[in-house]
Design a protein around this motif. Structure first.
Motif, short mmCIF file in Angstrom:
data_model
loop_
_atom_site.label_atom_id
_atom_site.label_comp_id
_atom_site.label_asym_id
_atom_site.label_seq_id
_atom_site.Cartn_x
_atom_site.Cartn_y
_atom_site.Cartn_z
N GLY A 118 0.93 -0.96 0.45
CA GLY A 118 -0.11 0.30 -0.17
C GLY A 118 1.22 1.43 0.06
O GLY A 118 1.96 1.18 0.78
N LYS A 119 0.07 2.09 -0.73
CA LYS A 119 1.12 4.06 -0.75
C LYS A 119 -0.04 4.65 -0.60
O LYS A 119 -1.26 4.84 -1.82
CB LYS A 119 1.36 3.18 -1.78
CG LYS A 119 3.08 4.64 -1.52
CD LYS A 119 4.07 4.85 -2.96
CE LYS A 119 4.73 5.69 -2.52
NZ LYS A 119 6.23 5.10 -3.40
N CYS A 120 -0.09 5.73 0.33
CA CYS A 120 -1.04 6.58 0.62
C CYS A 120 -0.53 8.02 -0.79
O CYS A 120 0.92 8.08 -0.92
CB CYS A 120 -0.91 7.28 1.86
SG CYS A 120 -2.22 8.52 2.28
N GLY A 121 -0.98 8.53 -0.69
CA GLY A 121 -1.08 9.35 -2.06
C GLY A 121 -1.73 10.27 -2.36
O GLY A 121 -3.16 10.47 -1.97
N VAL A 122 -1.71 10.68 -4.18
CA VAL A 122 -2.77 11.88 -4.45
C VAL A 122 -3.14 10.92 -6.26
O VAL A 122 -1.94 10.55 -6.80
CB VAL A 122 -2.12 12.96 -4.35
CG1 VAL A 122 -3.43 13.80 -5.72
CG2 VAL A 122 -2.35 13.76 -3.41
N TRP A 123 -4.31 11.03 -6.65
CA TRP A 123 -4.93 9.67 -7.65
C TRP A 123 -4.93 11.42 -8.30
O TRP A 123 -5.81 12.27 -8.21
CB TRP A 123 -6.38 9.59 -6.98
CG TRP A 123 -5.72 7.79 -7.31
CD1 TRP A 123 -6.24 7.10 -5.89
CD2 TRP A 123 -5.84 7.12 -7.81
NE1 TRP A 123 -5.79 6.70 -5.49
CE2 TRP A 123 -5.52 5.91 -6.64
CE3 TRP A 123 -5.12 6.63 -8.58
CZ2 TRP A 123 -4.85 4.90 -6.45
CZ3 TRP A 123 -4.34 5.31 -9.58
CH2 TRP A 123 -4.91 4.20 -8.48
N ARG A 124 -4.51 11.08 -9.79
CA ARG A 124 -4.30 12.45 -10.12
C ARG A 124 -4.76 11.99 -12.26
O ARG A 124 -5.41 11.00 -11.88
CB ARG A 124 -2.98 13.15 -11.05
CG ARG A 124 -2.56 13.74 -9.15
CD ARG A 124 -1.22 14.30 -9.52
NE ARG A 124 -0.09 13.45 -10.32
CZ ARG A 124 1.13 13.67 -10.51
NH1 ARG A 124 1.41 15.11 -10.52
NH2 ARG A 124 2.18 13.26 -10.70
N MET A 125 -5.91 13.09 -12.18
CA MET A 125 -6.35 12.61 -13.68
C MET A 125 -5.05 13.05 -14.91
O MET A 125 -4.48 13.86 -14.84
CB MET A 125 -7.78 13.48 -13.97
CG MET A 125 -8.25 12.82 -15.94
SD MET A 125 -10.19 14.52 -15.59
CE MET A 125 -10.92 12.71 -14.57
N LYS A 126 -5.41 11.85 -15.64
CA LYS A 126 -4.05 12.34 -16.84
C LYS A 126 -5.22 12.24 -18.33
O LYS A 126 -5.49 11.95 -18.74
CB LYS A 126 -3.23 11.27 -17.50
CG LYS A 126 -1.56 11.23 -18.23
CD LYS A 126 -0.82 10.26 -18.42
CE LYS A 126 0.29 10.20 -19.24
NZ LYS A 126 1.39 9.08 -19.32
N ASN A 127 -4.28 13.36 -18.73
CA ASN A 127 -4.94 14.03 -19.65
C ASN A 127 -3.91 14.42 -20.98
O ASN A 127 -3.06 15.15 -20.74
CB ASN A 127 -5.97 15.15 -19.82
CG ASN A 127 -7.07 15.12 -19.05
OD1 ASN A 127 -7.78 14.65 -19.65
ND2 ASN A 127 -7.04 14.96 -17.83
N THR A 128 -4.29 14.78 -22.22
CA THR A 128 -3.54 15.30 -22.95
C THR A 128 -4.62 15.96 -23.48
O THR A 128 -5.26 16.50 -23.39
CB THR A 128 -3.31 14.48 -24.72
OG1 THR A 128 -4.88 13.53 -24.89
CG2 THR A 128 -1.96 13.21 -24.27
N GLY A 129 -3.68 17.55 -24.30
CA GLY A 129 -4.65 18.53 -24.04
C GLY A 129 -3.55 19.31 -25.48
O GLY A 129 -2.61 19.65 -25.55
N THR A 130 -4.21 20.52 -26.37
CA THR A 130 -3.69 21.19 -27.11
C THR A 130 -3.42 22.23 -26.84
O THR A 130 -4.69 23.16 -25.71
CB THR A 130 -4.56 21.35 -28.24
OG1 THR A 130 -4.21 20.02 -28.96
CG2 THR A 130 -4.09 22.00 -29.42
#
Length: 161
Positions: A118-130
């Motif tokens: 287990g590892k505690c942290g932050v879930w981040r949303m990954k996106n590609t963008g222009t």
């Protein structure tokens, strides 16, 4: 009488009669949601269950910290612009940064002869963008495609082997 030069159909891009679009601004348009990725804070924890029965593992974070927006070098916009555009596109609530507190804990069942991690942290949303800039004279910079990771929520990443 001398002939006058033809009137241009469009005013010059940077002269006194050029079109004015307002102050220059950086634009970011998300193109694709690539899922969620975990940014851990502190070391991973592990518990091996050497018994023949399921055992309860209990993980508690001993390290705190902050995780912010990550923007690839091709994207020349602020974190607040990225957050606003991704939120609007996907209907989610994101943050420019999230804090992981010490003492965050979770309990999970560990199967026999397995190790739970287990590892505690932050879930981040990954996106590609222009990303591009609209200048005050209504011209734009070349469009660049890049990636962003935007903090979504604090939580645990769990796995077993």
């Amino acid at each position: 009488m001398p002939e006058l030069p033809p009137t241009p159909s469009k005013p010059p891009a940077n002269g006194p009669s050029s079109e004015y679009c307002g102050p220059s601004k950086n634009i970011y348009r998300p193109n694709a949601n690539l899922g969620k990725y975990h940014a851990g804070v502190g070391a991973a924890q592990a518990n091996y269950n050497g018994t023949s029965r399921t055992a309860r593992s209990w993980f508690k974070s001993e390290t705190g910290g902050e995780v912010g927006v990550a923007i690839s070098s091709e994207v020349k916009v602020s974190a607040s612009v990225v957050v606003a555009e991704v939120e609007a596109k996907y209907g989610v609530e994101l943050s420019a940064k999230l804090t992981v507190k010490v003492g965050n804990e979770i309990q999970i069942d560990t199967p026999p002869k397995k190790t739970t991690y287990g590892k505690c942290g932050v879930w981040r949303m990954k996106n590609t963008g222009t990303a591009y800039t609209i200048y005050s004279n209504c011209t734009t910079s070349p469009k660049k495609t890049g990636t962003t990771l935007t903090p979504w929520y604090v939580g645990w990443y769990l796995w077993e082997r």
